[in-house]
Design a protein around this motif. Structure first.
Motif, PDB file in Angstrom:
ATOM      1  N   VAL A 176     -57.781  98.250 -12.100  1.00 36.43           N
ATOM      2  CA  VAL A 176     -58.083  98.374 -13.529  1.00 36.43           C
ATOM      3  C   VAL A 176     -59.176  99.420 -13.729  1.00 36.43           C
ATOM      4  O   VAL A 176     -59.896  99.775 -12.798  1.00 36.43           O
ATOM      5  CB  VAL A 176     -58.526  97.016 -14.136  1.00 36.43           C
ATOM      6  CG1 VAL A 176     -57.400  96.004 -14.097  1.00 36.43           C
ATOM      7  CG2 VAL A 176     -59.768  96.485 -13.444  1.00 36.43           C
ATOM      8  N   ASP A 177     -59.283  99.892 -14.975  1.00 39.88           N
ATOM      9  CA  ASP A 177     -60.285 100.901 -15.314  1.00 39.88           C
ATOM     10  C   ASP A 177     -61.569 100.265 -15.850  1.00 39.88           C
ATOM     11  O   ASP A 177     -62.670 100.735 -15.561  1.00 39.88           O
ATOM     12  CB  ASP A 177     -59.720 101.864 -16.356  1.00 39.88           C
ATOM     13  CG  ASP A 177     -58.430 102.505 -15.902  1.00 39.88           C
ATOM     14  OD1 ASP A 177     -58.426 103.088 -14.800  1.00 39.88           O
ATOM     15  OD2 ASP A 177     -57.418 102.413 -16.628  1.00 39.88           O
ATOM     16  N   ILE A 178     -61.401  99.215 -16.656  1.00 43.23           N
ATOM     17  CA  ILE A 178     -62.528  98.528 -17.283  1.00 43.23           C
ATOM     18  C   ILE A 178     -62.325  97.032 -17.111  1.00 43.23           C
ATOM     19  O   ILE A 178     -61.195  96.542 -17.180  1.00 43.23           O
ATOM     20  CB  ILE A 178     -62.630  98.862 -18.792  1.00 43.23           C
ATOM     21  CG1 ILE A 178     -62.777 100.373 -18.994  1.00 43.23           C
ATOM     22  CG2 ILE A 178     -63.805  98.133 -19.436  1.00 43.23           C
ATOM     23  CD1 ILE A 178     -62.730 100.796 -20.461  1.00 43.23           C
ATOM     24  N   GLY A 179     -63.401  96.305 -16.895  1.00 43.19           N
ATOM     25  CA  GLY A 179     -63.321  94.855 -16.785  1.00 43.19           C
ATOM     26  C   GLY A 179     -64.182  94.168 -17.830  1.00 43.19           C
ATOM     27  O   GLY A 179     -65.186  94.720 -18.290  1.00 43.19           O
ATOM     28  N   ILE A 180     -63.773  92.977 -18.226  1.00 45.70           N
ATOM     29  CA  ILE A 180     -64.578  92.106 -19.092  1.00 45.70           C
ATOM     30  C   ILE A 180     -64.712  90.790 -18.348  1.00 45.70           C
ATOM     31  O   ILE A 180     -63.710  90.134 -18.065  1.00 45.70           O
ATOM     32  CB  ILE A 180     -63.912  91.873 -20.461  1.00 45.70           C
ATOM     33  CG1 ILE A 180     -63.627  93.199 -21.162  1.00 45.70           C
ATOM     34  CG2 ILE A 180     -64.799  90.993 -21.340  1.00 45.70           C
ATOM     35  CD1 ILE A 180     -62.765  93.061 -22.414  1.00 45.70           C
ATOM     36  N   ASP A 181     -65.951  90.419 -18.016  1.00 40.18           N
ATOM     37  CA  ASP A 181     -66.120  89.222 -17.204  1.00 40.18           C
ATOM     38  C   ASP A 181     -67.460  88.574 -17.489  1.00 40.18           C
ATOM     39  O   ASP A 181     -68.313  89.147 -18.167  1.00 40.18           O
ATOM     40  CB  ASP A 181     -66.005  89.572 -15.723  1.00 40.18           C
ATOM     41  CG  ASP A 181     -65.371  88.442 -14.914  1.00 40.18           C
ATOM     42  OD1 ASP A 181     -65.439  87.278 -15.365  1.00 40.18           O
ATOM     43  OD2 ASP A 181     -64.813  88.721 -13.845  1.00 40.18           O
ATOM     44  N   CYS A 182     -67.652  87.373 -16.927  1.00 42.44           N
ATOM     45  CA  CYS A 182     -68.877  86.595 -17.136  1.00 42.44           C
ATOM     46  C   CYS A 182     -69.998  87.080 -16.216  1.00 42.44           C
ATOM     47  O   CYS A 182     -69.750  87.605 -15.143  1.00 42.44           O
ATOM     48  CB  CYS A 182     -68.618  85.125 -16.869  1.00 42.44           C
ATOM     49  SG  CYS A 182     -67.345  84.392 -17.902  1.00 42.44           S
ATOM     50  N   GLU A 183     -71.209  86.830 -16.678  1.00 46.47           N
ATOM     51  CA  GLU A 183     -72.425  87.076 -15.908  1.00 46.47           C
ATOM     52  C   GLU A 183     -72.526  88.529 -15.463  1.00 46.47           C
ATOM     53  O   GLU A 183     -72.302  89.425 -16.251  1.00 46.47           O
ATOM     54  CB  GLU A 183     -72.485  86.097 -14.733  1.00 46.47           C
ATOM     55  CG  GLU A 183     -72.359  84.633 -15.142  1.00 46.47           C
ATOM     56  CD  GLU A 183     -73.318  84.229 -16.251  1.00 46.47           C
ATOM     57  OE1 GLU A 183     -74.441  84.740 -16.317  1.00 46.47           O
ATOM     58  OE2 GLU A 183     -72.933  83.371 -17.080  1.00 46.47           O
ATOM     59  N   ARG A 184     -72.805  88.784 -14.190  1.00 42.36           N
ATOM     60  CA  ARG A 184     -72.988  90.154 -13.733  1.00 42.36           C
ATOM     61  C   ARG A 184     -72.292  90.375 -12.395  1.00 42.36           C
ATOM     62  O   ARG A 184     -72.098  89.433 -11.627  1.00 42.36           O
ATOM     63  CB  ARG A 184     -74.477  90.482 -13.608  1.00 42.36           C
ATOM     64  CG  ARG A 184     -75.231  89.603 -12.616  1.00 42.36           C
ATOM     65  CD  ARG A 184     -76.728  89.903 -12.641  1.00 42.36           C
ATOM     66  NE  ARG A 184     -77.297  89.595 -13.932  1.00 42.36           N
ATOM     67  CZ  ARG A 184     -78.511  89.968 -14.317  1.00 42.36           C
ATOM     68  NH1 ARG A 184     -79.262  90.688 -13.496  1.00 42.36           N
ATOM     69  NH2 ARG A 184     -78.977  89.629 -15.504  1.00 42.36           N
ATOM     70  N   PRO A 185     -71.930  91.612 -12.069  1.00 43.56           N
ATOM     71  CA  PRO A 185     -71.237  91.877 -10.801  1.00 43.56           C
ATOM     72  C   PRO A 185     -72.180  91.749  -9.607  1.00 43.56           C
ATOM     73  O   PRO A 185     -73.397  91.882  -9.731  1.00 43.56           O
ATOM     74  CB  PRO A 185     -70.758  93.329 -10.965  1.00 43.56           C
ATOM     75  CG  PRO A 185     -71.689  93.935 -11.963  1.00 43.56           C
ATOM     76  CD  PRO A 185     -72.067  92.828 -12.901  1.00 43.56           C
ATOM     77  N   PHE A 186     -71.600  91.518  -8.439  1.00 44.45           N
ATOM     78  CA  PHE A 186     -72.364  91.464  -7.205  1.00 44.45           C
ATOM     79  C   PHE A 186     -72.573  92.862  -6.618  1.00 44.45           C
ATOM     80  O   PHE A 186     -73.609  93.164  -6.065  1.00 44.45           O
ATOM     81  CB  PHE A 186     -71.651  90.570  -6.172  1.00 44.45           C
ATOM     82  CG  PHE A 186     -71.624  89.123  -6.552  1.00 44.45           C
ATOM     83  CD1 PHE A 186     -72.742  88.332  -6.387  1.00 44.45           C
ATOM     84  CD2 PHE A 186     -70.478  88.548  -7.087  1.00 44.45           C
ATOM     85  CE1 PHE A 186     -72.733  86.986  -6.734  1.00 44.45           C
ATOM     86  CE2 PHE A 186     -70.452  87.208  -7.432  1.00 44.45           C
ATOM     87  CZ  PHE A 186     -71.587  86.430  -7.267  1.00 44.45           C
ATOM     88  N   SER A 187     -71.543  93.706  -6.737  1.00 47.69           N
ATOM     89  CA  SER A 187     -71.593  95.027  -6.119  1.00 47.69           C
ATOM     90  C   SER A 187     -72.445  96.003  -6.933  1.00 47.69           C
ATOM     91  O   SER A 187     -72.289  96.108  -8.153  1.00 47.69           O
ATOM     92  CB  SER A 187     -70.174  95.601  -5.980  1.00 47.69           C
ATOM     93  OG  SER A 187     -70.231  96.951  -5.550  1.00 47.69           O
ATOM     94  N   PRO A 188     -73.317  96.783  -6.265  1.00 48.35           N
ATOM     95  CA  PRO A 188     -74.097  97.811  -6.967  1.00 48.35           C
ATOM     96  C   PRO A 188     -73.240  98.994  -7.412  1.00 48.35           C
ATOM     97  O   PRO A 188     -73.711  99.870  -8.141  1.00 48.35           O
ATOM     98  CB  PRO A 188     -75.129  98.240  -5.913  1.00 48.35           C
ATOM     99  CG  PRO A 188     -74.471  97.946  -4.602  1.00 48.35           C
ATOM    100  CD  PRO A 188     -73.647  96.718  -4.829  1.00 48.35           C
TER     101      PRO A 188
END
Length: 287
Positions: free
Chosen positions: A137-149
């Motif tokens: 995917v190009d853009i994501g919508i998700d909860c909280e924050r990502p783990f990867s920098p």
């Protein structure tokens, strides 16, 4: 390694195309907006680079190589036009509930937000981080924050987690619910809400009779009326409006923060991601 460059410049290629269709140097000069002497010097320069034009009986003639080169130039021009006019594609990933209850129901707004773009909505129950990192995917919508920098994100929505149950469950356990002593009552646990974050503030141990890895199944089980559940408000708002589920007074558990995510290296995607973020932030469907 030698640097890869075009043998003829775009201006020279344009002149060569004009030369093929024009009957005289005067016509060529008129077509490209140059004087005749300039056209003649340019043809001489081109002939010194490639045998695409040559003089026969003191007149410039297009060679077979020149004709073949013009065919490729026309193909390239047409390809560029097709590419520029081609519809864009944008792949947006999120969880199933957000995809169906928010994006699916507001698809017309999304189409207007991204004109001349074919949208693809992809649902991932386990989150969008891996899908972004591997290019699904190009853009994501998700909860909280990502783990990867390697992923950029912007928080844009906050949604309450609420306790809900079917009316018949509330009626059956009314006394316990009023007294706030319902932790021992049958509970449906949704793993999708990261229960370790939600329940770490609670001293009471819940009576979990079943757990699920997605919200839709948790909601469906809750509708049957034999247990209560904690779910984001937007995922049960329709059921609350229809009164097939009712809200239970519950201690302040927490909220679910939604953000727009995109791969940090994909700078070309960032404007679309920020546009989506502003649309979500200014919307009223989770208020």
């Amino acid at each position: 390694m030698s640097k890869s460059v075009h043998i003829l410049s775009s201006e020279e290629s344009e002149l060569l195309l004009a030369f093929e269709s024009a009957s005289s140097l005067e016509k060529i000069a008129e077509a490209i907006g140059k004087d005749i002497s300039n056209v003649s010097r340019s043809l001489t320069k081109i002939s010194e680079k490639l045998p695409v034009v040559e003089k026969q009986n003191n007149r410039w003639q297009l060679t077979d190589l020149g004709k073949r080169l013009n065919e490729r130039t026309r193909d390239s021009i047409q390809f560029q036009k097709t590419l520029v006019n081609q519809q864009n594609f944008l792949r947006i990933g999120t969880n199933r509930e957000f995809a169906s209850r928010i994006l699916g129901s507001r698809l017309q707004e999304l189409i207007e937000l991204f004109p001349n773009t074919q949208l693809r909505i992809c649902a991932f129950e386990a989150g969008v981080e891996n899908a972004l990192l591997n290019g699904q995917v190009d853009i994501g919508i998700d909860c909280e924050r990502p783990f990867s920098p390697d992923i950029s994100y912007k928080i844009c929505l906050t949604e309450d987690i609420i306790a809900v149950c079917a009316p018949k469950f509330k009626k059956m356990h009314l006394k316990d619910l009023k007294d706030g002593e319902f932790f021992n009552q049958p509970h449906l646990l949704c793993d999708r809400l990261y229960p370790d974050r939600i329940f770490k503030k609670l001293d009471n141990k819940l009576n979990v009779i079943a757990s699920f890895n997605d919200i839709a199944t948790t909601r469906a089980a809750c509708l049957e009326g034999f247990a209560w559940a904690l779910l984001p408000r937007y995922t049960v708002q329709t059921e609350l409006d229809l009164k097939s589920l009712v809200q239970i007074d519950y201690p302040n558990v927490g909220q679910s923060n939604y953000g727009v995510w995109w791969a940090r290296t994909r700078k070309s995607i960032e404007p679309s991601a920020l546009k989506l973020k502003d649309w979500l932030k200014n919307s009223d469907f989770m208020k």
